[in-house]
Design an enzyme around this catalytic site. Structure first.
Site, PDB file in Angstrom:
ATOM      1  N   GLU A 179       0.880  -1.172   0.000  1.00  0.00           N
ATOM      2  CA  GLU A 179       0.000   0.000   0.000  1.00  0.00           C
ATOM      3  C   GLU A 179       0.919   1.223   0.000  1.00  0.00           C
ATOM      4  O   GLU A 179       2.104   1.086  -0.268  1.00  0.00           O
ATOM      5  CB  GLU A 179      -1.006  -0.060   1.164  1.00  0.00           C
ATOM      6  CG  GLU A 179      -0.411  -0.211   2.547  1.00  0.00           C
ATOM      7  CD  GLU A 179       0.035   1.061   3.162  1.00  0.00           C
ATOM      8  OE1 GLU A 179      -0.823   1.869   3.529  1.00  0.00           O
ATOM      9  OE2 GLU A 179       1.271   1.247   3.333  1.00  0.00           O
ATOM     10  N   GLU A 181       0.763   4.224   2.451  1.00  0.00           N
ATOM     11  CA  GLU A 181       0.608   5.227   3.511  1.00  0.00           C
ATOM     12  C   GLU A 181       1.070   4.822   4.912  1.00  0.00           C
ATOM     13  O   GLU A 181       1.444   5.691   5.715  1.00  0.00           O
ATOM     14  CB  GLU A 181      -0.871   5.657   3.616  1.00  0.00           C
ATOM     15  CG  GLU A 181      -1.396   6.477   2.468  1.00  0.00           C
ATOM     16  CD  GLU A 181      -1.824   5.636   1.267  1.00  0.00           C
ATOM     17  OE1 GLU A 181      -2.017   4.413   1.436  1.00  0.00           O
ATOM     18  OE2 GLU A 181      -1.944   6.180   0.161  1.00  0.00           O
ATOM     19  N   ASP A 204      -6.278  -6.369  -4.991  1.00  0.00           N
ATOM     20  CA  ASP A 204      -5.659  -6.928  -6.191  1.00  0.00           C
ATOM     21  C   ASP A 204      -4.430  -7.758  -5.827  1.00  0.00           C
ATOM     22  O   ASP A 204      -3.920  -7.665  -4.708  1.00  0.00           O
ATOM     23  CB  ASP A 204      -5.274  -5.807  -7.182  1.00  0.00           C
ATOM     24  CG  ASP A 204      -4.369  -4.766  -6.547  1.00  0.00           C
ATOM     25  OD1 ASP A 204      -4.847  -4.036  -5.662  1.00  0.00           O
ATOM     26  OD2 ASP A 204      -3.192  -4.708  -6.902  1.00  0.00           O
TER      27      ASP A 204
HETATM   28  N1  HPA Z   1       0.285  -0.900  -5.097  1.00  0.00           N
HETATM   29  C1  HPA Z   1       0.218   0.108  -4.239  1.00  0.00           C
HETATM   30  N2  HPA Z   1      -0.864   0.382  -3.527  1.00  0.00           N
HETATM   31  C2  HPA Z   1      -1.935  -0.410  -3.689  1.00  0.00           C
HETATM   32  C3  HPA Z   1      -1.933  -1.471  -4.561  1.00  0.00           C
HETATM   33  C4  HPA Z   1      -0.760  -1.733  -5.298  1.00  0.00           C
HETATM   34  O1  HPA Z   1      -0.687  -2.676  -6.109  1.00  0.00           O
HETATM   35  N3  HPA Z   1      -3.156  -2.070  -4.513  1.00  0.00           N
HETATM   36  C5  HPA Z   1      -3.884  -1.356  -3.623  1.00  0.00           C
HETATM   37  N4  HPA Z   1      -3.151  -0.356  -3.115  1.00  0.00           N
END
Ligand code: HPA
Length: 235
Positions: A179, A181, A204
């Site tokens: 992610e 943050e 995902d």
């Molecule tokens: N990358 C970065 N942040 C994210 C992703 C990712 O594949 N999927 C959901 N947040």
């Protein structure tokens, strides 16, 4: 009193704040989960609301995307508005093999490729860590609700589109998800002597080329919100 980024007055914001990245998510959470929500901020469209959940005051504030953005909003919440607990509620890409689409990840620690820690002039590598008080309450809530969850190290990246294709390297180090943050939030909390936690739903699987549908995201979103709100009322 207000800050350059937040119109709230002292006392407008609860001690516990839920932080989704998307400000419209903040609006959705306020309108669907909180009782009598009042909007306290519209600066830059970064909506913030305070209401109650099971009688306990709770705020929900958009953070924007990335560590500079959550860095600003969470710093002000901790240091200008006397927030004690910030729980990020967001999405992640799965990294570790056992993590599946729609699972919930609770971030015990957050590795990062960000230079955020360089401001502290530390003579070594800092390990951004969640607050045990929030982490243990979240785990209890997830167990009680029978929600499938993983607890461990997450990776906070400065890039969404990563030219170096480095996810496989992080996977070797047992990172659960990616992610953008948590590491900055955990550092701000530590520096301010406050509490932070990041709860994520897996939207995902970048390494497998999979993603969830909008409908599927709704179900895990509800699981994540139930964990976050129960945590907010049990600390
Ligand atoms: N990358 C970065 N942040 C994210 C992703 C990712 O594949 N999927 C959901 N947040």
């Amino acid at each position: 009193m207000s800050t350059p980024h937040n119109n709230a007055k002292k006392g407008d914001i609860a001690k516990t704040v839920l932080m989704p990245g998307d400000p419209l998510r903040a609006k959705f959470i306020a309108e669907n989960y909180l009782t009598s929500p009042v909007c306290y901020n519209e600066v830059r469209g970064m909506l913030g609301y305070t209401g109650t959940y099971k009688g306990v005051p709770v705020s929900v504030q958009g953070s924007g995307m990335g560590m500079p953005s959550i860095g600003i909003y969470s710093w002000e919440l901790y240091n200008e508005y006397e927030a004690e607990n910030i729980i990020r509620v967001g999405t992640a890409g799965a990294v570790a093999d056992p993590v599946q689409l729609r699972d919930v990840i609770i971030g015990m620690s957050a590795s990062t490729n960000s230079a955020y820690a360089s401001q502290y002039n530390l003579p070594g590598t800092y390990a951004p860590t969640a607050s045990w008080k929030l982490l243990s309450a979240a785990v209890r809530a997830a167990e009680e609700k029978g929600i499938t969850f993983h607890v461990g190290n997450i990776f906070s990246s400065d890039t969404f589109y990563d030219d170096a294709d480095s996810l496989a390297q992080w996977q070797k180090m047992d990172v659960l998800g990616i992610e953008m943050e948590a590491a900055a939030l955990y550092m701000n909390a530590a520096r301010a002597g406050k509490n932070a936690l990041c709860i994520l739903t897996v939207s995902d699987c970048p390494l497998k080329g999979l993603s969830t549908t909008a409908e599927e995201r709704q179900t895990t979103f509800r699981d994540m919100m139930e964990i976050a709100l129960e945590t907010a009322v049990n600390i």
